[in-house]
Design a protein around this motif. Structure first.
Motif, PDB file in Angstrom:
ATOM      1  N   LYS A 164       0.929  -1.275  -0.116  1.00  0.00           N
ATOM      2  CA  LYS A 164      -0.097  -0.008   0.216  1.00  0.00           C
ATOM      3  C   LYS A 164       1.063   1.164  -0.004  1.00  0.00           C
ATOM      4  O   LYS A 164       0.548   2.243  -0.875  1.00  0.00           O
ATOM      5  N   LEU A 165       1.801   1.377   0.586  1.00  0.00           N
ATOM      6  CA  LEU A 165       2.841   2.337   0.981  1.00  0.00           C
ATOM      7  C   LEU A 165       3.435   2.653  -0.450  1.00  0.00           C
ATOM      8  O   LEU A 165       3.616   3.718  -1.050  1.00  0.00           O
ATOM      9  N   PHE A 166       4.066   1.717  -1.088  1.00  0.00           N
ATOM     10  CA  PHE A 166       4.570   1.567  -2.353  1.00  0.00           C
ATOM     11  C   PHE A 166       3.733   2.386  -3.506  1.00  0.00           C
ATOM     12  O   PHE A 166       3.980   3.261  -4.232  1.00  0.00           O
ATOM     13  N   GLU A 167       2.159   1.690  -3.553  1.00  0.00           N
ATOM     14  CA  GLU A 167       1.551   2.351  -4.549  1.00  0.00           C
ATOM     15  C   GLU A 167       1.080   3.741  -4.216  1.00  0.00           C
ATOM     16  O   GLU A 167       0.927   4.477  -5.203  1.00  0.00           O
ATOM     17  N   ARG A 168       1.204   4.112  -2.877  1.00  0.00           N
ATOM     18  CA  ARG A 168       0.647   5.369  -2.436  1.00  0.00           C
ATOM     19  C   ARG A 168       1.641   6.279  -2.619  1.00  0.00           C
ATOM     20  O   ARG A 168       1.650   7.322  -3.370  1.00  0.00           O
ATOM     21  N   THR A 169       2.873   5.922  -2.514  1.00  0.00           N
ATOM     22  CA  THR A 169       3.973   7.036  -2.307  1.00  0.00           C
ATOM     23  C   THR A 169       5.459   6.785  -3.483  1.00  0.00           C
ATOM     24  O   THR A 169       6.011   7.561  -3.649  1.00  0.00           O
ATOM     25  N   GLY A 170       5.240   5.417  -3.755  1.00  0.00           N
ATOM     26  CA  GLY A 170       6.623   5.138  -4.595  1.00  0.00           C
ATOM     27  C   GLY A 170       7.706   4.531  -3.807  1.00  0.00           C
ATOM     28  O   GLY A 170       8.909   4.473  -4.304  1.00  0.00           O
ATOM     29  N   LYS A 171       7.506   4.769  -2.431  1.00  0.00           N
ATOM     30  CA  LYS A 171       8.686   4.439  -1.488  1.00  0.00           C
ATOM     31  C   LYS A 171       8.721   2.919  -1.136  1.00  0.00           C
ATOM     32  O   LYS A 171       7.618   2.472  -0.485  1.00  0.00           O
ATOM     33  N   ALA A 172       9.760   2.211  -1.604  1.00  0.00           N
ATOM     34  CA  ALA A 172       9.865   0.917  -1.455  1.00  0.00           C
ATOM     35  C   ALA A 172      11.192   0.725  -1.368  1.00  0.00           C
ATOM     36  O   ALA A 172      12.193   1.122  -2.166  1.00  0.00           O
ATOM     37  N   GLY A 173      11.842  -0.501  -0.706  1.00  0.00           N
ATOM     38  CA  GLY A 173      13.217  -0.913  -0.966  1.00  0.00           C
ATOM     39  C   GLY A 173      13.480  -1.611  -2.083  1.00  0.00           C
ATOM     40  O   GLY A 173      12.161  -2.073  -2.965  1.00  0.00           O
ATOM     41  N   PHE A 174      14.582  -1.557  -2.801  1.00  0.00           N
ATOM     42  CA  PHE A 174      14.778  -2.138  -4.156  1.00  0.00           C
ATOM     43  C   PHE A 174      14.029  -3.853  -4.118  1.00  0.00           C
ATOM     44  O   PHE A 174      13.558  -4.195  -5.130  1.00  0.00           O
ATOM     45  N   GLU A 175      14.433  -4.480  -3.009  1.00  0.00           N
ATOM     46  CA  GLU A 175      14.147  -5.865  -3.166  1.00  0.00           C
ATOM     47  C   GLU A 175      12.930  -6.110  -3.144  1.00  0.00           C
ATOM     48  O   GLU A 175      12.134  -6.988  -3.819  1.00  0.00           O
ATOM     49  N   THR A 176      11.893  -5.144  -2.395  1.00  0.00           N
ATOM     50  CA  THR A 176      10.511  -5.173  -2.578  1.00  0.00           C
ATOM     51  C   THR A 176       9.969  -4.869  -3.973  1.00  0.00           C
ATOM     52  O   THR A 176       9.169  -5.390  -4.454  1.00  0.00           O
ATOM     53  N   VAL A 177      10.579  -3.889  -4.671  1.00  0.00           N
ATOM     54  CA  VAL A 177      10.167  -3.546  -5.849  1.00  0.00           C
ATOM     55  C   VAL A 177      10.359  -4.629  -6.994  1.00  0.00           C
ATOM     56  O   VAL A 177       9.676  -5.066  -7.600  1.00  0.00           O
ATOM     57  N   VAL A 178      11.663  -5.282  -6.559  1.00  0.00           N
ATOM     58  CA  VAL A 178      11.805  -6.496  -7.500  1.00  0.00           C
ATOM     59  C   VAL A 178      10.538  -7.788  -7.397  1.00  0.00           C
ATOM     60  O   VAL A 178      10.328  -8.341  -8.360  1.00  0.00           O
ATOM     61  N   LYS A 179      10.579  -7.849  -6.068  1.00  0.00           N
ATOM     62  CA  LYS A 179       9.533  -8.957  -5.776  1.00  0.00           C
ATOM     63  C   LYS A 179       8.206  -8.681  -6.434  1.00  0.00           C
ATOM     64  O   LYS A 179       7.707  -9.701  -6.927  1.00  0.00           O
ATOM     65  N   ILE A 180       7.756  -7.338  -6.202  1.00  0.00           N
ATOM     66  CA  ILE A 180       6.455  -6.887  -6.820  1.00  0.00           C
ATOM     67  C   ILE A 180       6.533  -7.125  -8.295  1.00  0.00           C
ATOM     68  O   ILE A 180       5.461  -7.732  -9.230  1.00  0.00           O
ATOM     69  N   ALA A 181       7.692  -6.932  -8.972  1.00  0.00           N
ATOM     70  CA  ALA A 181       7.866  -7.126 -10.443  1.00  0.00           C
ATOM     71  C   ALA A 181       7.700  -8.269 -10.835  1.00  0.00           C
ATOM     72  O   ALA A 181       7.011  -8.776 -11.836  1.00  0.00           O
ATOM     73  N   TYR A 182       8.299  -9.257 -10.114  1.00  0.00           N
ATOM     74  CA  TYR A 182       8.198 -10.701 -10.389  1.00  0.00           C
ATOM     75  C   TYR A 182       6.774 -11.067 -10.183  1.00  0.00           C
ATOM     76  O   TYR A 182       6.247 -11.887 -11.259  1.00  0.00           O
ATOM     77  N   ALA A 183       6.023 -10.820  -9.324  1.00  0.00           N
ATOM     78  CA  ALA A 183       4.673 -11.086  -9.187  1.00  0.00           C
ATOM     79  C   ALA A 183       4.023 -10.784 -10.214  1.00  0.00           C
ATOM     80  O   ALA A 183       2.767 -11.337 -10.440  1.00  0.00           O
ATOM     81  N   LEU A 184       4.158  -9.461 -10.613  1.00  0.00           N
ATOM     82  CA  LEU A 184       3.368  -9.001 -11.702  1.00  0.00           C
ATOM     83  C   LEU A 184       3.826  -9.466 -13.083  1.00  0.00           C
ATOM     84  O   LEU A 184       3.424  -8.946 -14.101  1.00  0.00           O
ATOM     85  N   GLU A 185       4.923 -10.535 -13.145  1.00  0.00           N
ATOM     86  CA  GLU A 185       5.542 -10.678 -14.308  1.00  0.00           C
ATOM     87  C   GLU A 185       5.882  -9.589 -15.305  1.00  0.00           C
ATOM     88  O   GLU A 185       5.857  -9.778 -16.513  1.00  0.00           O
ATOM     89  N   ALA A 186       6.902  -8.667 -14.541  1.00  0.00           N
ATOM     90  CA  ALA A 186       7.340  -7.659 -15.168  1.00  0.00           C
ATOM     91  C   ALA A 186       8.680  -7.605 -15.157  1.00  0.00           C
ATOM     92  O   ALA A 186       9.342  -6.696 -15.215  1.00  0.00           O
TER      93      ALA A 186
END
Length: 99
Positions: A46-68
């Motif tokens: 939720k914080l990432f979607e609202r502000t764009g703030k997240a650790g790099f590992e989190t962003v990579v995990k989200i990208a993998y989950a979205l197949e991106a």
């Protein structure tokens, strides 16, 4: 050297978060569903979607989950070696010179 950047780092993070949210919605996933698939907490997503703030590992995990995840391949491309002479003649730099 003058650098004219049209986006700040904050703008880039917000844009990335917006695109991730749009991709999540296009795949008909809830925030909870994506958080579970990515292995991150719902609050973090939720914080990432609202502000764009997240650790790099989190962003990579989200990208993998979205197949991106393929988009990360272009982020820091490997150097292109075309001739063996390039490797023999010049050793890769281990440190930068500029501060």
């Amino acid at each position: 050297m003058i650098s004219l950047k049209l986006q700040s780092p904050s703008d880039t993070m917000a844009s990335l978060a917006h695109r991730a949210r749009q991709l999540r919605l296009s795949k008909n996933l809830t925030q909870e569903g994506l958080a579970t698939r990515a292995g991150v907490s719902l609050g973090t997503l939720k914080l990432f979607e609202r502000t764009g703030k997240a650790g790099f590992e989190t962003v990579v995990k989200i990208a993998y989950a979205l197949e991106a995840e393929r988009e990360f391949e272009a982020l820091f491309p490997p150097s292109q070696i075309t001739r063996i002479e390039d490797v023999v003649e010049k050793a890769p730099r281990k440190r930068g010179r500029r501060k």
